[in-house]
Design an enzyme around this catalytic site. Sequence first.
Site: not given
Ligand code: 13P
Length: 248
Positions: A9-11, A96, A98, A165, A171, A210, A231-232
């Site tokens: 997920n590149w957000k 998600h 977010e 999640e 993050g 993470s 994510g990251g």
């Molecule tokens: P991180 O891997 O950056 O913690 O993010 C997880 C996430 O929200 C994937 O949707």
Amino acid sequence: MQKPLVAGNWKMNGLAASLEQIDLIGAGIDDALRAQVDVMICPPSILVAQAVRKANESSVLIGGQDCHAMASGAHTGDVSAEMLKDAGASAVIVGHSERRADHGETDVVVKAKAEAALRAGLIAIICIGETRAQREAGSTLGIVGSQLAGSVPPGTAGQIVIAYEPVWAIGTGLVPSVADVAEVHAFVRTQLEASHGAEGAKMRILYGGSVKSSNARALMSVPHVNGALVGGASLMAADFLGIVGAYR
Ligand code: 13P
């Protein structure tokens, strides 16, 4: 058994030049690994069509990060599941944390978006997870159970993927213990079997929060963890391939 899925997920990250990472990811997956695991990248919606053209040369699947519940209409700035499908996406993330936090999305909204995904022929990757306060209050399973009950529409294992999640792990570099991940994933499986029967027994349940190459193998070997939502560490091919490689 489920074929695991590792989805990135590149957000709100990435420009056209970032799509090179999809080439590198594709090049890093050989036939043996491809047989073990499905690999997906969910870039910002503006890049989905270009990403699909890149990914067509490899085995990388492309997904969206959100969709509107309606197929079309007067919803300025929104993107429908049908539009993502038309652009070549095969899945969409909905609910998600977010989106739930930044856009006030409730379980009712998330369920409607998941239904839209299924209507459009996309896999719905439905996210659930507790906040730090909820974990500390001992209400993790209650929260996860009510999110599942409220957000997941009827559907098959081919249509629905759940992503657990924990909000506090996203993050932050913090990861629940293997025992905590095992407890929640076993609970999610039991709930899915109760709500969706044999299909619920087969649905993929991803862990997200993470995930790194250094912890992927331990997390991915937990019972009922059928892949990861990253994510990251999905932004750079080398990091992401380190996670996908846990399935080698
Ligand atoms: P991180 O891997 O950056 O913690 O993010 C997880 C996430 O929200 C994937 O949707």
